[in-house]
Design a protein around this motif. Structure first.
Motif, PDB file in Angstrom:
ATOM      1  N   VAL A 121     -15.314 -23.863 -15.534  1.00 44.03           N
ATOM      2  CA  VAL A 121     -16.363 -23.340 -16.402  1.00 44.03           C
ATOM      3  C   VAL A 121     -15.768 -22.626 -17.608  1.00 44.03           C
ATOM      4  N   SER A 122     -14.515 -22.172 -17.499  1.00 47.71           N
ATOM      5  CA  SER A 122     -13.879 -21.506 -18.629  1.00 47.71           C
ATOM      6  C   SER A 122     -13.661 -22.452 -19.796  1.00 47.71           C
ATOM      7  N   GLU A 123     -13.679 -23.777 -19.515  1.00 42.99           N
ATOM      8  CA  GLU A 123     -13.524 -24.776 -20.573  1.00 42.99           C
ATOM      9  C   GLU A 123     -14.799 -25.574 -20.808  1.00 42.99           C
ATOM     10  N   ASP A 124     -15.707 -25.564 -19.848  1.00 44.88           N
ATOM     11  CA  ASP A 124     -16.970 -26.292 -19.986  1.00 44.88           C
ATOM     12  C   ASP A 124     -18.094 -25.383 -19.497  1.00 44.88           C
ATOM     13  N   TYR A 125     -18.780 -24.728 -20.431  1.00 43.99           N
ATOM     14  CA  TYR A 125     -19.796 -23.752 -20.075  1.00 43.99           C
ATOM     15  C   TYR A 125     -21.054 -24.396 -19.493  1.00 43.99           C
ATOM     16  N   GLY A 126     -21.114 -25.714 -19.494  1.00 43.22           N
ATOM     17  CA  GLY A 126     -22.243 -26.398 -18.888  1.00 43.22           C
ATOM     18  C   GLY A 126     -22.153 -26.460 -17.385  1.00 43.22           C
ATOM     19  N   LEU A 127     -20.989 -26.134 -16.842  1.00 39.19           N
ATOM     20  CA  LEU A 127     -20.773 -26.205 -15.408  1.00 39.19           C
ATOM     21  C   LEU A 127     -21.238 -24.943 -14.695  1.00 39.19           C
ATOM     22  N   TRP A 128     -21.704 -25.118 -13.450  1.00 38.14           N
ATOM     23  CA  TRP A 128     -21.939 -23.970 -12.592  1.00 38.14           C
ATOM     24  C   TRP A 128     -20.575 -23.352 -12.285  1.00 38.14           C
ATOM     25  N   PRO A 129     -20.445 -22.025 -12.259  1.00 39.17           N
ATOM     26  CA  PRO A 129     -19.125 -21.392 -12.181  1.00 39.17           C
ATOM     27  C   PRO A 129     -18.320 -21.733 -10.934  1.00 39.17           C
ATOM     28  N   GLU A 130     -18.989 -22.101  -9.822  1.00 36.35           N
ATOM     29  CA  GLU A 130     -18.259 -22.403  -8.590  1.00 36.35           C
ATOM     30  C   GLU A 130     -17.529 -23.740  -8.631  1.00 36.35           C
ATOM     31  N   ILE A 131     -17.974 -24.655  -9.482  1.00 39.74           N
ATOM     32  CA  ILE A 131     -17.521 -26.052  -9.421  1.00 39.74           C
ATOM     33  C   ILE A 131     -16.066 -26.194  -9.854  1.00 39.74           C
ATOM     34  N   TRP A 132     -15.300 -26.925  -9.037  1.00 44.62           N
ATOM     35  CA  TRP A 132     -13.917 -27.278  -9.356  1.00 44.62           C
ATOM     36  C   TRP A 132     -13.779 -28.773  -9.595  1.00 44.62           C
ATOM     37  N   ALA A 133     -14.594 -29.571  -8.885  1.00 45.72           N
ATOM     38  CA  ALA A 133     -14.584 -31.019  -9.065  1.00 45.72           C
ATOM     39  C   ALA A 133     -15.988 -31.543  -8.821  1.00 45.72           C
ATOM     40  N   LEU A 134     -16.356 -32.603  -9.529  1.00 46.61           N
ATOM     41  CA  LEU A 134     -17.697 -33.169  -9.363  1.00 46.61           C
ATOM     42  C   LEU A 134     -17.618 -34.686  -9.272  1.00 46.61           C
ATOM     43  N   GLY A 135     -18.774 -35.300  -8.975  1.00 46.24           N
ATOM     44  CA  GLY A 135     -18.854 -36.755  -8.916  1.00 46.24           C
ATOM     45  C   GLY A 135     -18.533 -37.334  -7.559  1.00 46.24           C
ATOM     46  N   LEU A 136     -18.751 -36.572  -6.476  1.00 45.17           N
ATOM     47  CA  LEU A 136     -18.365 -37.008  -5.142  1.00 45.17           C
ATOM     48  C   LEU A 136     -19.580 -37.400  -4.306  1.00 45.17           C
ATOM     49  N   LYS A 137     -19.357 -38.243  -3.323  1.00 48.16           N
ATOM     50  CA  LYS A 137     -20.406 -38.650  -2.404  1.00 48.16           C
ATOM     51  C   LYS A 137     -20.440 -37.728  -1.191  1.00 48.16           C
ATOM     52  N   ASN A 138     -19.417 -37.743  -0.402  1.00 47.80           N
ATOM     53  CA  ASN A 138     -19.280 -36.878   0.771  1.00 47.80           C
ATOM     54  C   ASN A 138     -17.797 -36.616   1.023  1.00 47.80           C
ATOM     55  N   PRO A 139     -17.188 -35.690   0.296  1.00 47.26           N
ATOM     56  CA  PRO A 139     -15.753 -35.441   0.453  1.00 47.26           C
ATOM     57  C   PRO A 139     -15.437 -34.862   1.827  1.00 47.26           C
ATOM     58  N   TRP A 140     -14.287 -35.247   2.359  1.00 49.75           N
ATOM     59  CA  TRP A 140     -13.871 -34.743   3.667  1.00 49.75           C
ATOM     60  C   TRP A 140     -12.360 -34.844   3.791  1.00 49.75           C
ATOM     61  N   HIS A 141     -11.784 -34.036   4.695  1.00 47.01           N
ATOM     62  CA  HIS A 141     -10.341 -33.997   4.915  1.00 47.01           C
ATOM     63  C   HIS A 141      -9.578 -33.801   3.607  1.00 47.01           C
ATOM     64  N   CYS A 142     -10.025 -32.862   2.813  1.00 48.21           N
ATOM     65  CA  CYS A 142      -9.353 -32.571   1.544  1.00 48.21           C
ATOM     66  C   CYS A 142      -8.295 -31.488   1.764  1.00 48.21           C
ATOM     67  N   ASP A 143      -7.142 -31.676   1.160  1.00 45.47           N
ATOM     68  CA  ASP A 143      -6.091 -30.675   1.327  1.00 45.47           C
ATOM     69  C   ASP A 143      -4.987 -30.910   0.305  1.00 45.47           C
ATOM     70  N   PHE A 144      -4.160 -29.891   0.123  1.00 45.06           N
ATOM     71  CA  PHE A 144      -2.985 -30.012  -0.722  1.00 45.06           C
ATOM     72  C   PHE A 144      -1.823 -30.548   0.110  1.00 45.06           C
ATOM     73  N   ASP A 145      -1.024 -31.385  -0.493  1.00 47.77           N
ATOM     74  CA  ASP A 145       0.144 -31.939   0.174  1.00 47.77           C
ATOM     75  C   ASP A 145       1.166 -30.814   0.351  1.00 47.77           C
ATOM     76  N   PRO A 146       1.529 -30.461   1.603  1.00 52.99           N
ATOM     77  CA  PRO A 146       2.459 -29.347   1.805  1.00 52.99           C
ATOM     78  C   PRO A 146       3.842 -29.584   1.223  1.00 52.99           C
ATOM     79  N   LYS A 147       4.246 -30.853   1.069  1.00 47.71           N
ATOM     80  CA  LYS A 147       5.561 -31.147   0.507  1.00 47.71           C
ATOM     81  C   LYS A 147       5.505 -31.370  -0.994  1.00 47.71           C
ATOM     82  N   ARG A 148       4.320 -31.623  -1.505  1.00 48.73           N
ATOM     83  CA  ARG A 148       4.118 -31.784  -2.950  1.00 48.73           C
ATOM     84  C   ARG A 148       2.916 -30.937  -3.340  1.00 48.73           C
ATOM     85  N   PRO A 149       3.084 -29.634  -3.498  1.00 47.16           N
ATOM     86  CA  PRO A 149       1.953 -28.718  -3.682  1.00 47.16           C
ATOM     87  C   PRO A 149       1.063 -29.033  -4.878  1.00 47.16           C
TER      88      PRO A 149
END
Length: 253
Positions: free
Chosen positions: A201-229
């Motif tokens: 939202v700091s770059e796009d004021y049209g976004l709700w402040p909580e949003i980090w990513a959009l355009g998804l159907k039903n995201p699941w098992h999301c995580d950062f790669d522990p070896k490639r952060p």
């Protein structure tokens, strides 16, 4: 199943009905098995969880300082008719150009009857009691999960791409910086949290402040790669273009 934050071989195992059990995994090479007799009940919120189709207790996560503060978070669905302990705005209401009265029921689930909740729990040292805070509450439409787009097929109401809806989104929140009720209302937030200053939202004021990513159907098992952060991986049900707002590299599976 989630590993215990203390780094031991203990794990937390949850079921869709709303029970979380603590178990000790047998040592490698011991030949031991992890059976029902090894499980001890850690948390039971089955009286609050609504289970149907793909709804229920969705998962849990621990505060980074869990070993000091005992805080952890549980994501689950509930029926507001059967339990009204947490309440929130409807995710498919007029604020996002939606009218629940015209939405069709999906799999027998009526729009805005079922909530998606992330609750913060605090466990005491003896595990004899817990305090519950409704950290984030969304009233869903149709059969969505709390990050899903809210409909069974095709997202006909375009919630996923709507910048003012939290359906079909990945959110990034700050659980430690809790604003006052007045500030939450002024900021238009959906729960007891704040949002990081470098959210999109700091770059796009049209976004709700909580949003980090959009355009998804039903995201699941999301995580950062522990070896490639810098790599974030996320499975998603449905083929839809997803817009990710991040300085990191992202892999969509």
């Amino acid at each position: 199943m989630v590993g215990h934050p203390d780094g031991s071989n203990r794990v937390f195992i949850s079921d869709r009905e709303g029970r979380i059990r603590l178990a000790t995994v047998p040592a490698v090479g011991s030949g031991g098995t992890l059976g029902p007799d090894k499980l001890s009940l850690f948390l039971d919120i089955s009286d609050k969880v609504y289970v149907n189709y793909d709804l229920g207790l969705m998962g849990m996560a621990f505060h980074p300082n869990f070993m000091q503060n005992g805080c952890f978070f549980v994501s689950f669905n509930h029926d507001k008719i059967k339990w009204d302990g947490c309440s929130g705005k409807c995710s498919c209401n007029s604020d996002v150009n939606g009218d629940p009265s015209v939405f069709n029921s999906t799999f027998g689930l009526s729009p805005c009857q079922y909530y998606a909740v992330i609750s913060e729990f605090t466990a005491n040292e003896t595990k004899s009691g817990y305090s519950l805070v409704c950290f984030l509450t969304l009233v869903m439409g149709s059969d969505s999960l709390w990050m899903g787009d809210g409909v069974g097929v095709g997202d006909p109401y375009n919630f996923s791409q709507n910048k003012k809806s939290l359906l079909g989104k990945i959110m990034r929140l700050d659980a430690d910086d809790i604003p006052s009720a007045t500030q939450i209302n002024e900021l238009g937030l959906w729960g007891n949290y704040s949002t990081p200053e470098d959210n999109p939202v700091s770059e796009d004021y049209g976004l709700w402040p909580e949003i980090w990513a959009l355009g998804l159907k039903n995201p699941w098992h999301c995580d950062f790669d522990p070896k490639r952060p810098s790599y974030f991986l996320c499975a998603d049900n449905g083929a839809r273009f997803a817009d990710f707002f991040s300085s990191t590299c992202l892999d969509m599976i």
